[in-house]
Design a protein around this motif. Sequence first.
Motif, PDB file in Angstrom:
ATOM      1  N   TYR A 181     -82.696 -23.452 -42.777  1.00 53.16           N
ATOM      2  CA  TYR A 181     -81.387 -22.839 -41.713  1.00 53.16           C
ATOM      3  C   TYR A 181     -81.786 -21.474 -41.764  1.00 53.16           C
ATOM      4  O   TYR A 181     -80.727 -20.953 -40.853  1.00 53.16           O
ATOM      5  N   ALA A 182     -81.866 -20.969 -43.081  1.00 51.69           N
ATOM      6  CA  ALA A 182     -81.921 -19.178 -43.092  1.00 51.69           C
ATOM      7  C   ALA A 182     -83.354 -18.993 -44.065  1.00 51.69           C
ATOM      8  O   ALA A 182     -83.867 -19.499 -44.528  1.00 51.69           O
ATOM      9  N   GLU A 183     -83.304 -17.436 -44.238  1.00 48.46           N
ATOM     10  CA  GLU A 183     -84.344 -17.497 -44.163  1.00 48.46           C
ATOM     11  C   GLU A 183     -83.910 -16.139 -45.209  1.00 48.46           C
ATOM     12  O   GLU A 183     -82.133 -14.836 -44.720  1.00 48.46           O
ATOM     13  N   GLU A 184     -84.449 -15.349 -46.477  1.00 50.08           N
ATOM     14  CA  GLU A 184     -83.955 -14.467 -46.898  1.00 50.08           C
ATOM     15  C   GLU A 184     -85.239 -13.313 -47.723  1.00 50.08           C
ATOM     16  O   GLU A 184     -85.237 -13.943 -48.783  1.00 50.08           O
ATOM     17  N   PHE A 185     -85.041 -11.887 -48.011  1.00 48.96           N
ATOM     18  CA  PHE A 185     -86.336 -11.032 -48.355  1.00 48.96           C
ATOM     19  C   PHE A 185     -85.611 -10.728 -49.627  1.00 48.96           C
ATOM     20  O   PHE A 185     -84.523  -9.706 -49.951  1.00 48.96           O
ATOM     21  N   ARG A 186     -85.672 -10.918 -50.947  1.00 43.71           N
ATOM     22  CA  ARG A 186     -85.716 -10.104 -52.417  1.00 43.71           C
ATOM     23  C   ARG A 186     -86.863  -9.862 -52.575  1.00 43.71           C
ATOM     24  O   ARG A 186     -87.814 -10.306 -53.429  1.00 43.71           O
ATOM     25  N   GLY A 187     -87.140  -8.203 -52.415  1.00 42.81           N
ATOM     26  CA  GLY A 187     -88.136  -6.885 -53.015  1.00 42.81           C
ATOM     27  C   GLY A 187     -89.645  -7.638 -51.994  1.00 42.81           C
ATOM     28  O   GLY A 187     -89.527  -7.127 -50.888  1.00 42.81           O
ATOM     29  N   ASP A 188     -90.338  -8.142 -52.890  1.00 44.33           N
ATOM     30  CA  ASP A 188     -91.826  -8.333 -51.813  1.00 44.33           C
ATOM     31  C   ASP A 188     -91.384  -9.932 -51.361  1.00 44.33           C
ATOM     32  O   ASP A 188     -92.860 -10.707 -51.482  1.00 44.33           O
TER      33      ASP A 188
ATOM     34  N   THR B  28     -99.922 -13.319 -37.792  1.00 43.60           N
ATOM     35  CA  THR B  28     -98.368 -12.307 -37.896  1.00 43.60           C
ATOM     36  C   THR B  28     -97.881 -12.352 -38.625  1.00 43.60           C
ATOM     37  O   THR B  28     -97.111 -13.331 -38.767  1.00 43.60           O
ATOM     38  N   SER B  29     -97.470 -11.929 -39.739  1.00 41.95           N
ATOM     39  CA  SER B  29     -97.226 -11.671 -40.566  1.00 41.95           C
ATOM     40  C   SER B  29     -96.032 -11.030 -40.483  1.00 41.95           C
ATOM     41  O   SER B  29     -95.422 -10.994 -40.165  1.00 41.95           O
ATOM     42  N   PRO B  30     -94.923 -12.563 -41.621  1.00 39.18           N
ATOM     43  CA  PRO B  30     -93.458 -11.933 -41.851  1.00 39.18           C
ATOM     44  C   PRO B  30     -93.303 -11.129 -42.772  1.00 39.18           C
ATOM     45  O   PRO B  30     -91.917 -10.209 -42.048  1.00 39.18           O
ATOM     46  N   PHE B  31     -94.342 -10.686 -43.256  1.00 36.55           N
ATOM     47  CA  PHE B  31     -94.004  -9.245 -44.021  1.00 36.55           C
ATOM     48  C   PHE B  31     -94.180  -8.049 -43.530  1.00 36.55           C
ATOM     49  O   PHE B  31     -94.067  -6.888 -44.089  1.00 36.55           O
ATOM     50  N   GLU B  32     -94.205  -7.888 -42.199  1.00 32.85           N
ATOM     51  CA  GLU B  32     -95.577  -6.827 -41.682  1.00 32.85           C
ATOM     52  C   GLU B  32     -94.361  -6.287 -39.932  1.00 32.85           C
ATOM     53  O   GLU B  32     -94.791  -5.966 -39.327  1.00 32.85           O
ATOM     54  N   GLN B  33     -92.958  -7.460 -39.945  1.00 30.71           N
ATOM     55  CA  GLN B  33     -92.386  -7.112 -39.006  1.00 30.71           C
ATOM     56  C   GLN B  33     -91.431  -6.443 -39.207  1.00 30.71           C
ATOM     57  O   GLN B  33     -90.664  -6.197 -40.258  1.00 30.71           O
TER      58      GLN B  33
ATOM     59  N   SER C  65     -85.142 -23.875 -55.333  1.00 32.56           N
ATOM     60  CA  SER C  65     -84.044 -23.198 -56.253  1.00 32.56           C
ATOM     61  C   SER C  65     -82.395 -22.799 -55.708  1.00 32.56           C
ATOM     62  O   SER C  65     -82.784 -23.369 -54.408  1.00 32.56           O
ATOM     63  N   ARG C  66     -81.441 -22.768 -56.689  1.00 35.75           N
ATOM     64  CA  ARG C  66     -80.389 -22.963 -55.784  1.00 35.75           C
ATOM     65  C   ARG C  66     -79.345 -21.881 -54.938  1.00 35.75           C
ATOM     66  O   ARG C  66     -78.828 -21.146 -54.387  1.00 35.75           O
ATOM     67  N   THR C  67     -80.598 -20.504 -55.426  1.00 36.54           N
ATOM     68  CA  THR C  67     -80.353 -19.392 -54.799  1.00 36.54           C
ATOM     69  C   THR C  67     -81.433 -17.809 -54.982  1.00 36.54           C
ATOM     70  O   THR C  67     -82.647 -18.768 -56.082  1.00 36.54           O
ATOM     71  N   PRO C  68     -82.178 -17.092 -53.723  1.00 37.25           N
ATOM     72  CA  PRO C  68     -82.941 -16.546 -54.303  1.00 37.25           C
ATOM     73  C   PRO C  68     -83.823 -15.991 -55.550  1.00 37.25           C
ATOM     74  O   PRO C  68     -83.073 -15.600 -55.600  1.00 37.25           O
ATOM     75  N   GLN C  69     -84.897 -16.458 -55.775  1.00 44.10           N
ATOM     76  CA  GLN C  69     -85.453 -15.837 -57.202  1.00 44.10           C
ATOM     77  C   GLN C  69     -84.695 -16.579 -58.004  1.00 44.10           C
ATOM     78  O   GLN C  69     -85.361 -15.936 -59.621  1.00 44.10           O
ATOM     79  N   ALA C  70     -84.280 -17.937 -58.249  1.00 49.01           N
ATOM     80  CA  ALA C  70     -83.833 -18.047 -59.755  1.00 49.01           C
ATOM     81  C   ALA C  70     -84.959 -19.212 -59.885  1.00 49.01           C
ATOM     82  O   ALA C  70     -85.349 -19.742 -59.164  1.00 49.01           O
ATOM     83  N   PRO C  71     -84.245 -19.717 -61.044  1.00 48.83           N
ATOM     84  CA  PRO C  71     -85.141 -20.769 -61.171  1.00 48.83           C
ATOM     85  C   PRO C  71     -85.038 -21.816 -60.501  1.00 48.83           C
ATOM     86  O   PRO C  71     -84.066 -22.090 -60.322  1.00 48.83           O
ATOM     87  N   PRO C  72     -86.086 -22.849 -60.313  1.00 44.57           N
ATOM     88  CA  PRO C  72     -86.367 -24.277 -60.210  1.00 44.57           C
ATOM     89  C   PRO C  72     -84.788 -24.774 -60.833  1.00 44.57           C
ATOM     90  O   PRO C  72     -84.373 -25.005 -62.232  1.00 44.57           O
TER      91      PRO C  72
ATOM     92  N   GLU D 176     -89.415 -20.799 -51.965  1.00 49.22           N
ATOM     93  CA  GLU D 176     -90.008 -19.018 -51.578  1.00 49.22           C
ATOM     94  C   GLU D 176     -91.544 -19.506 -51.237  1.00 49.22           C
ATOM     95  O   GLU D 176     -91.849 -21.176 -50.550  1.00 49.22           O
ATOM     96  N   GLN D 177     -91.564 -18.641 -50.246  1.00 50.70           N
ATOM     97  CA  GLN D 177     -92.339 -18.529 -48.854  1.00 50.70           C
ATOM     98  C   GLN D 177     -93.551 -19.341 -49.154  1.00 50.70           C
ATOM     99  O   GLN D 177     -94.094 -20.006 -48.469  1.00 50.70           O
TER     100      GLN D 177
END
Length: 334
Positions: A150-157, A329-334, A127-134, A170-171
């Motif tokens: 190169y980068a990561e970003e949380f959007r909600g859960d 080690t979950s990235p969601f628990e850090q 997707s062009r941006t996180p949570q956007a459609p393919p 998406e992860q």
Amino acid sequence: QKSERWQGEYDVGNLTTRWDVQWSRTLGANLVVGSASNRYRGERSSILITGAGLRSRALGGRLVGQLSLRVRSGKEYTSVATHMSLRWNLSRADALVFARPSRFQGVYLTQQPPYPFAWINRAVRPSRTPQAPPDPSAPLYRRYQRVTIYAEEFRGDELWYLIAPDQWVEQSYVSKVTVDPPPPEVGPGEKWIEVDLFEQTLAAYEGTRMVYATLISSGRPGPTWTESGLFRIWAKLPATKMSNPDSADGDPDWYYLEDVPWTMYFNGPTALHGAYWHDAFGFTRSHGCVNLAPRDAEWLFNWTSPYVPPEAKAVYAYGDGTWVWVHHTSPFEQ
């Protein structure tokens, strides 16, 4: 139809052959048995065993027949005729599945990765941006394709990774590898292995430098989950049988596997080993062991300690085997 497994070792002149052949054909028909590991005139060579017009009969669980052998050493062929008596076993054809070993292999690293990287575990269009459609203009990334993060970003859960300019995935579509420091117990420059149960990845290190990385299949969640902790390899076997002694044939969790390759035990009966029977690397799959694609398992087998001589069937370590650090080690628990 009869399914058979033939195993043995024999000498015919300058030819010494160890063979392990599976065959499914009406008993007594013309057949090509297959290839075997052998030495001819002291050199490794290939061998083709055929039984054109084979006359055979079952005699108390043994197959007796006249076989013709064509042996190739380099570009030369030598024909040998011999009489063999072979053990055979029968099984129902519907109980057999022909396995195709995975052709996947991880990556050998000549320098420390500057960014985390990952393998695509199922086809995805970014997707062009996180949570956007393919993005229909973005390329389709296929399974086992390696990408840099190169980068990561949380959007909600949800967690999203940037793998190229304006390309976010998406992860859950990737299995990620990150350079980690060695556990305190690992000495300077020592070899050690990191098994990441969350990402389903493995990395091999020499001190602080990552030298190899790949995908794994560890134990499924529940009673067969792979245990976390810091261990040492205590035994290595080029090939071995594996089964579940607590289950009977027909139970859902029963299994029996022959010639499991490149086996490295590190936590009691839990081992790193090659898995020729599936291609699900990047996802949990096993009964507790850490499954590797055959090529990865061979590389790790040769890299780890203790050293296994070519003719040895098993070698044991006494507290000095390669370290194995298993963690979830979950990235969601850090």
